[in-house]
Design a protein around this motif. Structure first.
Motif, PDB file in Angstrom:
ATOM      1  N   GLY A 115       0.778  -1.227   0.000  1.00  0.00           N
ATOM      2  CA  GLY A 115       0.000   0.000   0.000  1.00  0.00           C
ATOM      3  C   GLY A 115       0.811   1.278   0.000  1.00  0.00           C
ATOM      4  N   ILE A 116       0.248   2.317   0.610  1.00  0.00           N
ATOM      5  CA  ILE A 116       0.781   3.676   0.550  1.00  0.00           C
ATOM      6  C   ILE A 116       0.886   4.233   1.971  1.00  0.00           C
ATOM      7  CG2 ILE A 116      -1.540   4.682   0.236  1.00  0.00           C
ATOM      8  CD1 ILE A 116      -0.215   6.687  -1.732  1.00  0.00           C
ATOM      9  N   PRO A 117       1.960   4.936   2.314  1.00  0.00           N
ATOM     10  CA  PRO A 117       2.116   5.422   3.693  1.00  0.00           C
ATOM     11  C   PRO A 117       0.940   6.287   4.153  1.00  0.00           C
ATOM     12  CG  PRO A 117       4.205   5.579   2.548  1.00  0.00           C
ATOM     13  CD  PRO A 117       3.176   5.194   1.514  1.00  0.00           C
ATOM     14  N   ARG A 118       0.469   6.024   5.360  1.00  0.00           N
ATOM     15  CA  ARG A 118      -0.621   6.827   5.924  1.00  0.00           C
ATOM     16  C   ARG A 118      -0.225   8.300   5.995  1.00  0.00           C
ATOM     17  NH1 ARG A 118      -3.514   3.362  10.804  1.00  0.00           N
ATOM     18  NH2 ARG A 118      -3.421   1.307   9.795  1.00  0.00           N
ATOM     19  N   GLN A 119       1.036   8.530   6.271  1.00  0.00           N
ATOM     20  CA  GLN A 119       1.540   9.894   6.363  1.00  0.00           C
ATOM     21  C   GLN A 119       1.372  10.635   5.034  1.00  0.00           C
ATOM     22  OE1 GLN A 119       5.365   9.846   8.258  1.00  0.00           O
ATOM     23  NE2 GLN A 119       6.055  11.670   7.180  1.00  0.00           N
ATOM     24  N   ALA A 120       1.618   9.925   3.927  1.00  0.00           N
ATOM     25  CA  ALA A 120       1.424  10.534   2.608  1.00  0.00           C
ATOM     26  C   ALA A 120      -0.046  10.838   2.362  1.00  0.00           C
ATOM     27  CB  ALA A 120       1.958   9.599   1.524  1.00  0.00           C
ATOM     28  N   VAL A 121      -0.912   9.975   2.879  1.00  0.00           N
ATOM     29  CA  VAL A 121      -2.352  10.177   2.713  1.00  0.00           C
ATOM     30  C   VAL A 121      -2.821  11.362   3.560  1.00  0.00           C
ATOM     31  CG1 VAL A 121      -4.618   9.111   3.023  1.00  0.00           C
ATOM     32  CG2 VAL A 121      -2.693   7.742   2.169  1.00  0.00           C
ATOM     33  N   THR A 122      -2.363  11.418   4.801  1.00  0.00           N
ATOM     34  CA  THR A 122      -2.737  12.527   5.687  1.00  0.00           C
ATOM     35  C   THR A 122      -2.346  13.870   5.078  1.00  0.00           C
ATOM     36  OG1 THR A 122      -2.523  11.129   7.647  1.00  0.00           O
ATOM     37  CG2 THR A 122      -2.381  13.517   7.978  1.00  0.00           C
ATOM     38  N   ASN A 123      -1.159  13.897   4.468  1.00  0.00           N
ATOM     39  CA  ASN A 123      -0.668  15.137   3.855  1.00  0.00           C
ATOM     40  C   ASN A 123      -1.100  15.279   2.397  1.00  0.00           C
ATOM     41  OD1 ASN A 123       0.703  15.890   6.227  1.00  0.00           O
ATOM     42  ND2 ASN A 123       2.453  14.614   5.679  1.00  0.00           N
ATOM     43  N   ASN A 124      -1.816  14.281   1.900  1.00  0.00           N
ATOM     44  CA  ASN A 124      -2.311  14.259   0.518  1.00  0.00           C
ATOM     45  C   ASN A 124      -1.218  14.648  -0.479  1.00  0.00           C
ATOM     46  OD1 ASN A 124      -4.335  13.624  -1.313  1.00  0.00           O
ATOM     47  ND2 ASN A 124      -5.072  15.738  -1.437  1.00  0.00           N
ATOM     48  N   LEU A 125      -0.102  13.930  -0.386  1.00  0.00           N
ATOM     49  CA  LEU A 125       1.034  14.214  -1.257  1.00  0.00           C
ATOM     50  C   LEU A 125       0.736  13.781  -2.691  1.00  0.00           C
ATOM     51  CD1 LEU A 125       4.002  13.081   1.021  1.00  0.00           C
ATOM     52  CD2 LEU A 125       3.126  15.402   0.646  1.00  0.00           C
ATOM     53  N   PRO A 126       1.317  14.472  -3.664  1.00  0.00           N
ATOM     54  CA  PRO A 126       1.126  14.057  -5.057  1.00  0.00           C
ATOM     55  C   PRO A 126       1.848  12.745  -5.336  1.00  0.00           C
ATOM     56  CG  PRO A 126       2.768  15.797  -4.923  1.00  0.00           C
ATOM     57  CD  PRO A 126       2.194  15.664  -3.543  1.00  0.00           C
ATOM     58  N   ILE A 127       1.332  11.991  -6.288  1.00  0.00           N
ATOM     59  CA  ILE A 127       1.996  10.773  -6.750  1.00  0.00           C
ATOM     60  C   ILE A 127       2.896  11.147  -7.919  1.00  0.00           C
ATOM     61  CG2 ILE A 127       1.634   8.514  -7.827  1.00  0.00           C
ATOM     62  CD1 ILE A 127      -1.030   8.383  -6.284  1.00  0.00           C
ATOM     63  N   ALA A 128       4.136  10.706  -7.873  1.00  0.00           N
ATOM     64  CA  ALA A 128       5.102  11.063  -8.916  1.00  0.00           C
ATOM     65  C   ALA A 128       4.608  10.620 -10.290  1.00  0.00           C
ATOM     66  CB  ALA A 128       6.455  10.419  -8.615  1.00  0.00           C
ATOM     67  N   HIS A 129       4.798  11.497 -11.284  1.00  0.00           N
ATOM     68  CA  HIS A 129       4.458  11.202 -12.683  1.00  0.00           C
ATOM     69  C   HIS A 129       2.968  10.882 -12.849  1.00  0.00           C
ATOM     70  CE1 HIS A 129       8.779  10.978 -12.765  1.00  0.00           C
ATOM     71  NE2 HIS A 129       8.785   9.856 -12.068  1.00  0.00           N
ATOM     72  N   SER A 130       2.132  11.525 -12.051  1.00  0.00           N
ATOM     73  CA  SER A 130       0.694  11.243 -12.082  1.00  0.00           C
ATOM     74  C   SER A 130      -0.070  12.518 -11.761  1.00  0.00           C
ATOM     75  CB  SER A 130       0.347  10.160 -11.052  1.00  0.00           C
ATOM     76  OG  SER A 130      -1.053   9.973 -10.953  1.00  0.00           O
ATOM     77  N   SER A 131      -1.311  12.568 -12.192  1.00  0.00           N
ATOM     78  CA  SER A 131      -2.187  13.688 -11.832  1.00  0.00           C
ATOM     79  C   SER A 131      -2.940  13.416 -10.535  1.00  0.00           C
ATOM     80  CB  SER A 131      -3.192  13.942 -12.965  1.00  0.00           C
ATOM     81  OG  SER A 131      -4.001  12.789 -13.182  1.00  0.00           O
ATOM     82  N   HIS A 132      -2.707  12.249  -9.942  1.00  0.00           N
ATOM     83  CA  HIS A 132      -3.444  11.844  -8.750  1.00  0.00           C
ATOM     84  C   HIS A 132      -2.633  12.094  -7.480  1.00  0.00           C
ATOM     85  CE1 HIS A 132      -6.436  10.060 -11.358  1.00  0.00           C
ATOM     86  NE2 HIS A 132      -5.487   9.384 -11.983  1.00  0.00           N
ATOM     87  N   TYR A 133      -3.349  12.057  -6.356  1.00  0.00           N
ATOM     88  CA  TYR A 133      -2.753  12.301  -5.047  1.00  0.00           C
ATOM     89  C   TYR A 133      -2.966  11.083  -4.150  1.00  0.00           C
ATOM     90  CZ  TYR A 133      -2.072  17.179  -6.309  1.00  0.00           C
ATOM     91  OH  TYR A 133      -1.643  18.335  -6.926  1.00  0.00           O
ATOM     92  N   ALA A 134      -2.159  11.041  -3.090  1.00  0.00           N
ATOM     93  CA  ALA A 134      -2.226   9.897  -2.178  1.00  0.00           C
ATOM     94  C   ALA A 134      -3.633   9.695  -1.631  1.00  0.00           C
ATOM     95  CB  ALA A 134      -1.226  10.084  -1.039  1.00  0.00           C
ATOM     96  N   GLY A 135      -4.296  10.792  -1.297  1.00  0.00           N
ATOM     97  CA  GLY A 135      -5.643  10.678  -0.759  1.00  0.00           C
ATOM     98  C   GLY A 135      -6.643  10.113  -1.741  1.00  0.00           C
ATOM     99  N   ASP A 136      -6.352  10.238  -3.037  1.00  0.00           N
ATOM    100  CA  ASP A 136      -7.260   9.712  -4.056  1.00  0.00           C
ATOM    101  C   ASP A 136      -7.240   8.187  -4.099  1.00  0.00           C
ATOM    102  OD1 ASP A 136      -7.679  12.368  -4.811  1.00  0.00           O
ATOM    103  OD2 ASP A 136      -6.148  12.283  -6.387  1.00  0.00           O
TER     104      ASP A 136
END
Length: 435
Positions: A115-136
């Motif tokens: 999966g994806i780090p909860r911390q990245a989700v909390t901060n809704n960090l962008p996903i590299a080379h993508s238009s999407h974000y961790a929270g998405d």
């Protein structure tokens, strides 16, 4: 082309838990290159939480503050991995360590959580080379019961593939050859396994390298999953963590008996790391110690793992393990069979006795009588029963003892070999044939 025999290497978990350092990785690589590489051992794996600044022995910190890049991808903690620096704004990650290990003729691997780090989700960090974000892409209802670092991803969201692509591409750019992903099999996350498989294929193509995929843990994983696993991973665990307890070993021998007939090149059921040598230095379980298994029990373990074609991942610290351990790991007769890539089958499971036999097409046939009982037992190997009528003698691969073929018309009126097997021991015989 798929490799003919399973991976052979070292993993930091049994000795250093979540706290392994760069120095310890490279020290084990040094010993492996000098003492084990000639016997086929060639992979060094850094296990869990190399990205956790406050990692500790004996467990995990809940909701830990992880060391991540600006896209939410884990980075090695500089305090433990001082070569992990930043050059012109780009983290170098494990590049230096991978280069050092590759220079010794070895491969390098790391552990990840699903999966994806909860911390990245909390901060809704962008996903590299993508238009999407961790929270998405996060599925906040999909969590690991024993570690709080990550959420699972929603495999139906297009950004989920972007996340795994970016994560694994960065690892490949650092020179990673082996990837162990945890929390994948219990429960079974088929869709995320497929996302990872695609991401690895893309990273392999982009970086012109091969990445071995290992999945764990194997809690209650059944044979119904075998074909899916074989299509998407190189190896997969068949149990929870294995430690240096005889009851763990006996249970694993019977699990291996179930999976061994289904081992094929490039797709192997994994009986877990070998709890041998010096373990528990800063581990999740137990105090610093030499393996609590007796040398007799360790030989039984090694026979079971090699006969069943389980991957071999040494768990003890190579730099402080004894010569006795290295003798186990470099036994030429045992490893010669293992490297042939031909799994034996358990042909008898009666009471506390297990008999394993390699198939007739094996270049050298092996038969192993395992005594799981607490007292010594004598077992008669009927050569006709194991379809080895032309056997003229046998040699125990561990002790070197030579066994003659006999016929006792009074009690056993057929050609046989009689072996007395110590408690918790194995008589692992290489057969010599006249044909």
């Amino acid at each position: 082309m798929r490799p003919s025999h399973p991976p052979m290497g070292w993993n930091s978990w049994d000795c250093f838990g979540t706290t392994v350092t760069e120095h310890e990785l490279l020290a084990n690589a040094e010993v492996m290159a000098a003492r084990l590489l000639p016997s086929g051992w060639n992979t060094i794996v850094c296990d869990i939480q190399w990205y956790e600044p406050a990692a500790k022995a004996g467990g995990y910190n809940d909701n830990a503050d992880l060391h991540l890049d600006s896209y939410g991808r884990p980075l090695p903690v500089p305090q433990r991995f001082p070569s992990a620096t930043t050059i012109n704004g780009t983290p170098t990650g494990f590049t230096h360590i991978a280069h050092s290990i590759h220079a010794k003729g070895l491969a390098f691997g790391v552990h990840l959580m699903r999966g994806i780090p909860r911390q990245a989700v909390t901060n809704n960090l962008p996903i590299a080379h993508s238009s999407h974000y961790a929270g998405d892409v996060a599925d906040t209802t999909s969590t690991c019961p024993w570690n709080t670092d990550n959420y699972g991803v929603n495999p139906e969201h297009p950004g989920a593939q972007d996340w795994y692509d970016a994560l694994i591409d960065q690892l490949a750019s650092w020179g990673i050859d082996f990837l162990k992903i945890d929390d994948m099999l219990a429960p079974y996350h088929a869709s995320e396994i497929e996302l990872v498989h695609r991401a690895i294929a893309r990273a392999e193509h982009r970086h012109n390298r091969t990445i071995t995929l290992s999945l764990s843990p194997g809690t209650r994983v059944s044979l119904t999953r075998r074909d899916h696993l074989a299509a998407h991973a190189t190896m997969w665990r068949i149990s929870d963590d294995l430690w240096d307890r005889w009851e763990d070993i006996t249970a694993q021998i019977d699990r291996l008996a179930l999976w061994a007939p289904h081992q094929t090149p490039g797709a192997w059921a994994d009986a877990d790391m070998l709890p041998l040598g010096r373990i528990g230095v800063r581990a999740e379980r137990g105090q610093p110690r030499n393996s609590a298994l007796t040398i007799t029990e360790q030989r039984t373990l090694m026979s079971a793992w090699t006969l069943a074609q389980s991957p071999l991942m040494m768990g003890g610290d190579l730099a402080t393990s004894s010569d006795v351990t290295f003798e186990l790991l470099t036994n030429s007769a045992v490893l010669e069979h293992y490297r042939q890539g031909i799994a034996a089958h358990c042909i008898l499971a009666e009471g506390k006795t297990r008999v394993w036999l390699t198939p007739a097409h094996a270049p050298t046939r092996h038969v192993a009588v395992m005594n799981l009982d607490d007292t010594a037992r004598t077992h008669i190997i009927d050569l006709d029963d194991i379809a080895a009528p032309h056997t003229t003698s046998a040699t125990d691969v561990w002790t070197g003892r030579h066994y003659a073929v006999t016929t006792d018309t009074a009690t056993h009126p057929y050609r046989h070999i009689a072996v007395t097997v110590p408690a918790h021991g194995v008589a692992h015989l290489a057969l010599t044939s006249s044909h």
